[in-house]
Write a protein that holds these residues in place. Sequence first.
Motif, PDB file in Angstrom:
ATOM      1  N   ASN A   1       0.730  -0.989  -0.079  1.00 54.48           N
ATOM      2  CA  ASN A   1       0.056  -0.007  -0.087  1.00 54.48           C
ATOM      3  C   ASN A   1       0.869   1.370   0.027  1.00 54.48           C
ATOM      4  O   ASN A   1       0.504   2.183  -0.422  1.00 54.48           O
ATOM      5  CB  ASN A   1      -0.901  -0.132   1.161  1.00 54.48           C
ATOM      6  CG  ASN A   1      -2.137  -0.976   1.142  1.00 54.48           C
ATOM      7  OD1 ASN A   1      -2.345  -1.372   0.139  1.00 54.48           O
ATOM      8  ND2 ASN A   1      -2.661  -1.297   2.108  1.00 54.48           N
TER       9      ASN A   1
ATOM     10  N   SER B   1      -7.494   0.349  -8.771  1.00 53.30           N
ATOM     11  CA  SER B   1      -7.877   0.421  -7.272  1.00 53.30           C
ATOM     12  C   SER B   1      -9.229   1.377  -6.914  1.00 53.30           C
ATOM     13  O   SER B   1      -9.403   1.734  -5.954  1.00 53.30           O
ATOM     14  CB  SER B   1      -6.478   0.947  -6.538  1.00 53.30           C
ATOM     15  OG  SER B   1      -6.294   2.406  -6.900  1.00 53.30           O
ATOM     16  N   GLN B   2      -9.404   1.978  -8.044  1.00 53.14           N
ATOM     17  CA  GLN B   2     -10.484   3.006  -8.180  1.00 53.14           C
ATOM     18  C   GLN B   2     -11.734   2.800  -7.272  1.00 53.14           C
ATOM     19  O   GLN B   2     -12.038   3.533  -6.168  1.00 53.14           O
ATOM     20  CB  GLN B   2     -10.898   3.705  -9.433  1.00 53.14           C
ATOM     21  CG  GLN B   2      -9.789   4.311 -10.234  1.00 53.14           C
ATOM     22  CD  GLN B   2     -10.273   4.857 -11.592  1.00 53.14           C
ATOM     23  OE1 GLN B   2     -11.224   5.417 -11.739  1.00 53.14           O
ATOM     24  NE2 GLN B   2      -9.690   4.271 -12.431  1.00 53.14           N
ATOM     25  N   PRO B   3     -12.267   1.525  -7.326  1.00 52.04           N
ATOM     26  CA  PRO B   3     -13.459   1.151  -6.559  1.00 52.04           C
ATOM     27  C   PRO B   3     -13.341   1.207  -5.194  1.00 52.04           C
ATOM     28  O   PRO B   3     -14.127   1.450  -4.283  1.00 52.04           O
ATOM     29  CB  PRO B   3     -13.993  -0.205  -7.146  1.00 52.04           C
ATOM     30  CG  PRO B   3     -13.415  -0.089  -8.649  1.00 52.04           C
ATOM     31  CD  PRO B   3     -12.033   0.762  -8.581  1.00 52.04           C
ATOM     32  N   GLN B   4     -12.014   0.972  -4.676  1.00 48.29           N
ATOM     33  CA  GLN B   4     -11.720   0.491  -3.408  1.00 48.29           C
ATOM     34  C   GLN B   4     -11.492   1.946  -2.817  1.00 48.29           C
ATOM     35  O   GLN B   4     -11.627   2.005  -1.330  1.00 48.29           O
ATOM     36  CB  GLN B   4     -10.292   0.015  -3.105  1.00 48.29           C
ATOM     37  CG  GLN B   4     -10.373  -1.618  -3.549  1.00 48.29           C
ATOM     38  CD  GLN B   4     -10.679  -2.019  -4.826  1.00 48.29           C
ATOM     39  OE1 GLN B   4      -9.901  -1.374  -5.768  1.00 48.29           O
ATOM     40  NE2 GLN B   4     -11.477  -3.038  -5.119  1.00 48.29           N
ATOM     41  N   ALA B   5     -11.385   2.977  -3.508  1.00 52.18           N
ATOM     42  CA  ALA B   5     -11.522   4.423  -2.943  1.00 52.18           C
ATOM     43  C   ALA B   5     -12.797   4.967  -2.611  1.00 52.18           C
ATOM     44  O   ALA B   5     -12.969   6.027  -2.291  1.00 52.18           O
ATOM     45  CB  ALA B   5     -10.635   5.413  -3.788  1.00 52.18           C
TER      46      ALA B   5
ATOM     47  N   GLU C   1     -16.166   2.722  -2.955  1.00 46.73           N
ATOM     48  CA  GLU C   1     -17.525   1.526  -2.376  1.00 46.73           C
ATOM     49  C   GLU C   1     -17.524   1.573  -1.035  1.00 46.73           C
ATOM     50  O   GLU C   1     -18.414   1.667  -0.358  1.00 46.73           O
ATOM     51  CB  GLU C   1     -17.115   0.316  -3.113  1.00 46.73           C
ATOM     52  CG  GLU C   1     -17.808   0.396  -4.779  1.00 46.73           C
ATOM     53  CD  GLU C   1     -19.192   0.138  -4.695  1.00 46.73           C
ATOM     54  OE1 GLU C   1     -19.643  -0.904  -4.412  1.00 46.73           O
ATOM     55  OE2 GLU C   1     -19.839   1.031  -4.978  1.00 46.73           O
ATOM     56  N   PRO C   2     -16.251   1.390  -0.075  1.00 48.93           N
ATOM     57  CA  PRO C   2     -16.323   1.185   1.127  1.00 48.93           C
ATOM     58  C   PRO C   2     -16.981   2.430   1.904  1.00 48.93           C
ATOM     59  O   PRO C   2     -17.003   2.284   3.138  1.00 48.93           O
ATOM     60  CB  PRO C   2     -14.634   1.051   1.747  1.00 48.93           C
ATOM     61  CG  PRO C   2     -14.110   0.367   0.396  1.00 48.93           C
ATOM     62  CD  PRO C   2     -14.749   1.179  -0.672  1.00 48.93           C
TER      63      PRO C   2
ATOM     64  N   SER D   1     -10.173  -0.843 -15.659  1.00 48.52           N
ATOM     65  CA  SER D   1     -10.903  -0.210 -14.520  1.00 48.52           C
ATOM     66  C   SER D   1     -12.213   0.364 -15.031  1.00 48.52           C
ATOM     67  O   SER D   1     -13.074   0.530 -14.196  1.00 48.52           O
ATOM     68  CB  SER D   1      -9.699   1.019 -14.489  1.00 48.52           C
ATOM     69  OG  SER D   1      -9.700   1.853 -15.686  1.00 48.52           O
TER      70      SER D   1
ATOM     71  N   ASP E   1     -14.588  -2.746 -14.542  1.00 44.26           N
ATOM     72  CA  ASP E   1     -14.978  -2.776 -13.088  1.00 44.26           C
ATOM     73  C   ASP E   1     -15.935  -2.137 -12.743  1.00 44.26           C
ATOM     74  O   ASP E   1     -16.961  -2.339 -11.927  1.00 44.26           O
ATOM     75  CB  ASP E   1     -13.531  -2.628 -12.346  1.00 44.26           C
ATOM     76  CG  ASP E   1     -12.732  -4.018 -12.318  1.00 44.26           C
ATOM     77  OD1 ASP E   1     -13.169  -4.862 -12.711  1.00 44.26           O
ATOM     78  OD2 ASP E   1     -11.791  -3.532 -11.695  1.00 44.26           O
TER      79      ASP E   1
END
Length: 206
Positions: A13, A64-68, A70-71, A118, A121
């Motif tokens: 990371n 990595s965009q969705p991880q920035a 969705e959570p 990306s 996804d």
Amino acid sequence: MDLKQGRAVRTRNQILRAAAEVFDENGYDGASVSSIVKRAGLTLGALYFHFESKQALAEAVMNSQPQAIEPRLHSEGLQRLVDITLVWAHRLQIDPMLRAGVRLAVEQGRFGMSGVTSFEDWKQIMTGHLETARAEGDLRDGVLPRTVAHFVVGAGTGIQLYSQLLTGRADLMDRTCDMWQLLLPGIATPEATARIVVAPERGAVE
């Protein structure tokens, strides 16, 4: 997760964050591996342990965009779809990982890549939320979730590019809200359209 695995995740990371900052500032061609490891405060060996090349690192940042996004969300269905774009518009102002991912995804043809992961996804994620909206009776008859998702991914990409060129993304939130004010009546039932909140403050979630 044991101590060794935890350290490996943190190191990966750390590399991703440093790479994102350098890619965001300099683009792919202007980002050297040495500048990335210097920013990360690590060694070349550490970088190549996790990523086999600069291209692999760029792909990881792009994807990595969705991880920035969705959570950070707790809404469902059509509201969640709207919220994804609003949080995306907000975080493009402040998150170098997201900015770098978007920049690399849009500019990748310039450095010999042509990956659509990306974008695909995002389309898959959005299609899932639209399927939920359809099951809840929020979509108009005949509206196809995958078609809407495909459109939103393309429209969002175009809006942010135009906003970046015009105002350095200062008006991106307004343009995103405008998109939904125009789009919602065509895809959602009147009841859902009245219920869905399209407001800049929904983008500023932590």
